[in-house]
Structures are given as C-alpha cells and as structure tokens.
Write a protein that holds these residues in place. Structure first.
Motif, PDB file in Angstrom:
ATOM      1  N   LEU A 117       0.827  -1.275   0.020  1.00 10.37           N
ATOM      2  CA  LEU A 117       0.114   0.109  -0.030  1.00 10.37           C
ATOM      3  C   LEU A 117       0.808   1.274   0.172  1.00 10.37           C
ATOM      4  O   LEU A 117       0.356   2.177  -0.680  1.00 10.37           O
ATOM      5  N   LYS A 118       2.011   1.290   0.857  1.00  7.97           N
ATOM      6  CA  LYS A 118       2.965   2.377   0.876  1.00  7.97           C
ATOM      7  C   LYS A 118       3.405   2.773  -0.607  1.00  7.97           C
ATOM      8  O   LYS A 118       3.595   3.805  -1.145  1.00  7.97           O
ATOM      9  N   LEU A 119       3.998   1.624  -0.971  1.00  8.54           N
ATOM     10  CA  LEU A 119       4.878   1.793  -2.407  1.00  8.54           C
ATOM     11  C   LEU A 119       3.639   2.376  -3.413  1.00  8.54           C
ATOM     12  O   LEU A 119       3.893   3.213  -4.419  1.00  8.54           O
ATOM     13  N   SER A 120       2.554   1.656  -3.401  1.00  4.36           N
ATOM     14  CA  SER A 120       1.296   1.932  -4.336  1.00  4.36           C
ATOM     15  C   SER A 120       0.985   3.642  -4.365  1.00  4.36           C
ATOM     16  O   SER A 120       0.947   4.307  -5.311  1.00  4.36           O
ATOM     17  N   LYS A 121       1.068   4.106  -3.099  1.00  8.11           N
ATOM     18  CA  LYS A 121       0.399   5.404  -2.971  1.00  8.11           C
ATOM     19  C   LYS A 121       1.802   6.342  -3.504  1.00  8.11           C
ATOM     20  O   LYS A 121       1.223   7.533  -3.738  1.00  8.11           O
ATOM     21  N   ALA A 122       3.110   5.581  -3.346  1.00  8.30           N
ATOM     22  CA  ALA A 122       4.219   6.602  -3.614  1.00  8.30           C
ATOM     23  C   ALA A 122       4.194   6.535  -5.218  1.00  8.30           C
ATOM     24  O   ALA A 122       5.361   7.167  -5.882  1.00  8.30           O
ATOM     25  N   GLY A 123       3.427   5.624  -5.880  1.00  4.57           N
ATOM     26  CA  GLY A 123       3.469   5.794  -7.431  1.00  4.57           C
ATOM     27  C   GLY A 123       4.462   4.827  -7.956  1.00  4.57           C
ATOM     28  O   GLY A 123       5.064   4.915  -9.061  1.00  4.57           O
ATOM     29  N   GLU A 124       5.237   3.868  -6.963  1.00  5.42           N
ATOM     30  CA  GLU A 124       6.491   3.038  -7.771  1.00  5.42           C
ATOM     31  C   GLU A 124       5.568   1.866  -8.592  1.00  5.42           C
ATOM     32  O   GLU A 124       4.604   1.109  -8.168  1.00  5.42           O
ATOM     33  N   PRO A 125       6.149   1.880  -9.616  1.00  2.00           N
ATOM     34  CA  PRO A 125       5.691   0.923 -10.758  1.00  2.00           C
ATOM     35  C   PRO A 125       5.934  -0.430 -10.333  1.00  2.00           C
ATOM     36  O   PRO A 125       6.739  -0.912  -9.748  1.00  2.00           O
ATOM     37  N   GLY A 126       4.802  -1.306 -10.634  1.00  2.00           N
ATOM     38  CA  GLY A 126       4.795  -2.757 -10.195  1.00  2.00           C
ATOM     39  C   GLY A 126       4.359  -2.962  -8.720  1.00  2.00           C
ATOM     40  O   GLY A 126       4.238  -4.155  -8.396  1.00  2.00           O
TER      41      GLY A 126
END
Length: 612
Positions: free
Chosen positions: A364-373
C-alpha cells in the motif's frame, strides 16, 4: 460499530471452523476477508465492500496510517508469543539444520523467487526482490494445525516449528532492507552503505532491547514487584513498549526485539510462565482473526485480477516445487535427516501472518508513492499464502505416507506426573530408546526431570496446550502416574484418543486396590499397589531392576512372587529385540511373553535361585 463487531464475530467463527475441520485458521479467515471485501463488490447494489478498512484515504475503520500501526503492533505481539514457545532443548539434534534453513534457505528463496517474479511478471528487480523477501517466512500459526494430526519424528516436527518462528523476523528484516532500497533516492553505492548501517542498527537494537527488557521483566516477576492479577496485562504493555521504543531507535527493529524478548523469557525458570503463555495464545487468536479479515478485505478486485492468470500459477509452481526443495536440501546436507524427511520438509512450507501483514503494509505504501509494479506485491503474496496453505492442509498427511515419514506405530510415551517414580520410569524407557515426555504443573518436579536429561513440560492438563504440541505427534502410549486419582482418570478420559493409540493406563486407586476383583481396564502395573506404594519403593530401592524370563511359566512364577512380596512391583516386559511393553494391572495376561524376555520391576533384587 457494526463492521468492527462483524470482524470479531466472523474471525472467531472462522477459528471454530478451522478447529472443527482441522485446517489452518488462515484459510477460512482470508476467504471470509475476500468475500466481505473485494468479492462483495461484485454483488452489492452500489459496488462497495461490506467491510472497508480504508477508503478515500482518511476514512473507514482505520483511516490514514492507523491500519499500518495496528498491523505492526499486532504482528509484534504474535511474534512475542511465538518466541515464548521456543526451547533450547528442542534443537539439540537439529540445530545446524535450522540455522542453515534461516540462512542458506533464506538466500535461496530470496534470489530464486525474486528472479522468478522478475522474469515471469516482468517486474522491476527491487519489486521482485521485495516479493521474494516477503515469502521467505513460513509461520507457526499455519504449520502447527497442519502437523498436529500427523504422527512424525520429533526432529522433523521441531525443524518445521523452529523454522516457522525464527524465520519470521528474518524475512521481515530482509523485506525492510529491500523496502528501504526502493524508497531511497540515491541507490547504488549510497544504498549499500545505508543498507549496512540500517541492518546493523536493526540487529543491534533488536537484540539489545529484547535481551535487556526480558531480564528486567523476569526480575520484576521473580521479585513479585508485579501483582499476579496484573501480570498478563503488564507483560502485554511491556511488549508494546519494547516494540515501539526499539522502533524509535532503529526503524523496523521492533519485530526482532519482541522475538528475542520472548525467546529469552521462554527459556528462563520463571513462575507463571505457562499462565502467561496461555494468555498470549488467547490474545494471538483474537489478533490473527481480526488481522487476516482486515488485510484480505483491504484488497481491491482489480488487484485480484492482476494475478488471475497462468503467470501466477507458474510463479507458484516455481516457488513451491523448485525453490523450496533446493533450499531445504542445501540446508540439510550432511545432517542426520533422511531423504524422505527432507522431501517432507520441502513439501510443508505454508506462508503465514507476517508475509500477508507486511505485504499489505509495504504494498500500500509503495502504491501510494507511485512505484511501478507495487500493485502486484499484495495480491502475489496473498496468492502464495492461500495456495501454500491450501496445498499443505489438504495433502500433507497423504504426502507423509507417500514418502514414508508417517509413523505407522507411535511408540512415544507421555507420562502425566513427574514425581520420583515417574522420573525413574522415564529414565528406564529413554535408556531403551523410547521417546518419553513428562508433564507436570510442579516446577520443581519438572526441573529435576530436566536435570536428569529427560524431556519434561511444565503444563496444566486441564488446558489444551498438550493437544497443540506438535512435538508429541509420535506419542502412542499414555501413563497417568500422579498421586491424585481424579487427575489420573481425567487425563485418561481427555487424552486417550490423541496420545493413547496403543494403550492408556493409570495407577489404581486406594479403593480399587482393596477390591482386586474390580480391576479397571486401564489399570497399571499391579492390582495391589497404588501411587504411595510405588513412591515408598522408589525411596527404598531407587532404581529399576531386570530379571530374565525364559518362558511363560517362569513369568507366572515371578508374578506370583511379586504378589506375595510387598517390596516388588512389575513394570514392563522387554522382548529379546529390546521392545518395551507396559504391564497392565491384570498381570495374569501373558500374551507379551517371548522366550528370553526380561521383566523390569521396581523393588528389591529377586534371587534367581528361588525361581525354578
């Protein structure tokens, strides 16, 4: 309020279903979470979930970062409870294998699964290795229910249990380092230095805080600084404090701190440790029930569709049928484990709460940060968790039979009571290559047994902790040897189905001793001797004697002597091939007698010249 109450009710219902059908609770919990979460959007009128942990960022049951904090603290408590169950004595024979599993096995899984995810799903290397770090962990909450009803050698059960608990914080640490790399701006050489510093801080503060606070809490318990009625909740508060404080000094070191704290406390001679463990087990059940439903419900239907394809099946097959066996066989090379035991350990590798919990946090944290994949992290990990649990829950028993690790005859002996008589009997059985476990709630008796090198558990038979002990899976005989006839009868009634497959015995009562004609079916050793007579002889003759039996006629003569002489009580028959058979109080039965057998007894030496 309705959603929160519903989560608790559904969670406990799932736990009951798991107990009823003897499956890991994680399976019904995740399925319920998916049903009330992403799957519910397919049939609700407005396309919303029945339970929504987070929606619109700052709304829902756990708005903002609240869900992350709750999951982190809950996992910390669960890992502390796991650490409490670890005992040094359990890894004397398989310690090197466990060490390699949590080192060599971790490396194999990390690089193998990471490269597989990279090439199969075309994910970036950082995201791929974050996925592999998350599936390093197995987990005792899923392994224990699977193994509970499979009779295995103690070494095999111990390897799987210790791996499941010890590998949790290791997998979490590896995942944290990978997460730090993805989140870092510099990368390259800058990351290498940062990673080493972060890892060093995590290990340093994790061990320091865990060890220090464990001894501080132990001191407070021994000195009775904490009142008994506050012991459980005070310990809970201490665990939370250690987790948070350690995390302040070194980010993500809290998991390691609470595991070390639990391990240290679990191996100390503390009063009320079993009561503390029982409380933590109950709390862990509640937390696990809430966590899995929350985390599964937090997944979106779009995330599930990402792994609803052949690529996910291929990745699952590579992880389970290729990477896991390679890690196990490399870790157990030149060990005492046989090939069939290595195959079974390779097969049983279900992922658990830590994998699912941290995957949700980082995903969830990385998705919110816009990290691809990053959107692949949570559904891929949940796919591995669900798949491995379902596979192992349905096939572990059958696979154990196929590879030949399923014990057809459970020769282990469980002795209720650890008095001097019990210790003498246990020592004799152990010296004759029988796995023996003593159980007593008297700490002094348990410590004396352990000092003799015997396996002893401080426990209360009125609780269910023995039924959940997977190291007792090879037990097929039950002997109740306490001085309390009610406890002996209760032990037989409660445990004969699980531990008395080949025989459940108890000492006769004083009333039954007066009436030899009314001999109980489960009576042990003699019709005319009870616990107090055994204790008297143990004090007078502190050892177990053997006398050779040439045939059934001589056995009958010896038994007649024991009836006439109050200082002799027969215990076992040892056949020429060293097989030990328990003598029931109906000692007229002579089916077990072979030529040149031995009679083991407690009491004065029998003059062989008296026996014709």
């Amino acid at each position: 309020m309705l959603e929160l109450a519903g989560i608790i009710i559904l969670g406990i219902l799932a736990q009951w279903v798991a107990w009823k059908f003897k499956i890991p609770a994680i399976l019904p919990l995740i399925l319920i979470g998916l049903l009330v979460g992403p799957i519910a959007t397919l049939f609700t009128s407005d396309g919303t979930k029945l339970i929504e942990p987070i929606w619109d960022g700052h709304k829902g049951l756990f708005p903002g970062e609240s869900l992350f904090y709750f999951v982190s603290l809950a996992i910390g408590i669960i890992l502390f409870e796991g650490g409490l169950t670890l005992r040094r004595s359990e890894i004397l024979n398989v310690g090197p294998v466990i060490v390699k599993l949590i080192t060599v096995g971790v490396v194999v899984t990390f690089f193998g699964a990471g490269l597989a995810a990279h090439f199969i799903f075309n994910l970036s290397l950082p995201i791929s290795f974050l996925f592999s770090a998350l599936i390093i962990v197995t987990g005792p909450t899923v392994i224990t229910p699977i193994l509970r009803n499979i009779p295995l050698k103690k070494d095999v059960s111990a390897v799987l249990k210790w791996e499941g608990i010890l590998i949790d914080p290791i997998g979490a640490l590896v995942a944290v380092l990978d997460f730090e790399f993805i989140s870092s701006v510099g990368g390259g050489q800058e990351f290498t230095v940062t990673a080493l510093i972060e890892f060093g801080k995590i290990v340093l503060f994790g061990f320091t805080f865990g060890f220090t606070f464990a001894h501080a809490l132990a001191f407070a318990i021994k000195k009775k600084i904490i009142p008994h009625y506050l012991l459980n909740v005070f310990t809970l508060a201490t665990v939370l404090a250690v987790f948070v404080l350690s995390d302040v000094f070194a980010h993500e070191s809290g998991l390691l701190s609470v595991v070390i704290m639990g391990m240290v406390l679990g191996n100390m001679n503390l009063p009320n440790i079993e009561e503390l463990l029982y409380f933590k087990e109950s709390l862990s059940v509640l937390l696990i029930s809430i966590l899995f439903i929350l985390l599964a419900a937090n997944i979106n239907i779009e995330d599930l569709m990402l792994v609803f394809n052949w690529k996910a099946l291929l990745l699952f097959a590579v992880v389970v049928f290729l990477i896991r066996p390679i890690g196990v066989f490399l870790s157990s090379a030149r060990s005492g484990l046989k090939t069939n035991e290595k195959l079974f350990i390779s097969w049983v590798g279900p992922r658990g709460i830590v994998a699912a919990g941290i995957a949700s946090l980082f995903g969830l944290k990385l998705s919110k940060a816009g990290e691809p994949g990053a959107e692949y992290i949570t559904p891929l990990v949940f796919m591995i968790v669900l798949g491995t649990v379902l596979l192992n829950a349905t096939t572990a028993r059958m696979f154990a039979k196929i590879v030949g690790v399923f014990l057809k005859t459970s020769e282990g002996v469980l002795i209720i009571g650890a008095s001097k008589v019990s210790r003498l009997i246990a020592a004799y059985l152990k010296n004759n290559n029988r796995h023996v476990v003593l159980v007593d709630n008297n700490r002094n008796h348990v410590n004396k047994a352990r000092d003799l090198g015997l396996e002893a558990i401080e426990g209360n038979i009125f609780r269910d902790q023995l039924k959940d002990n997977i190291e007792l899976n090879d037990v097929g005989y039950l002997m109740a040897l306490t001085g309390n006839s009610d406890i002996n009868k209760y032990a037989i009634d409660k445990f004969k189905g699980q531990f008395g497959e080949h025989g459940s015995y108890r000492l006769i009562t004083s009333e039954e001793m007066k009436d030899p004609e009314n001999n109980p079916e489960e009576g042990l050793f003699s019709q005319t001797d009870d616990f107090y007579k055994l204790m008297e002889l143990a004090e007078k003759y502190p050892g177990i004697q053997e006398i050779k039996i040439k045939d059934k006629k001589r056995y009958k003569t010896i038994i007649d002597i024991t009836k006439e002489d109050a200082d002799i009580i027969p215990l076992f028959i040892k056949s020429p091939n060293k097989k030990i058979s328990i003598i029931s109080s109906n000692s007229e039965e002579m089916d077990l007698i072979e030529e040149d057998s031995f009679l083991a007894y407690i009491g004065k030496p029998i003059d062989i010249e008296e026996i014709k």
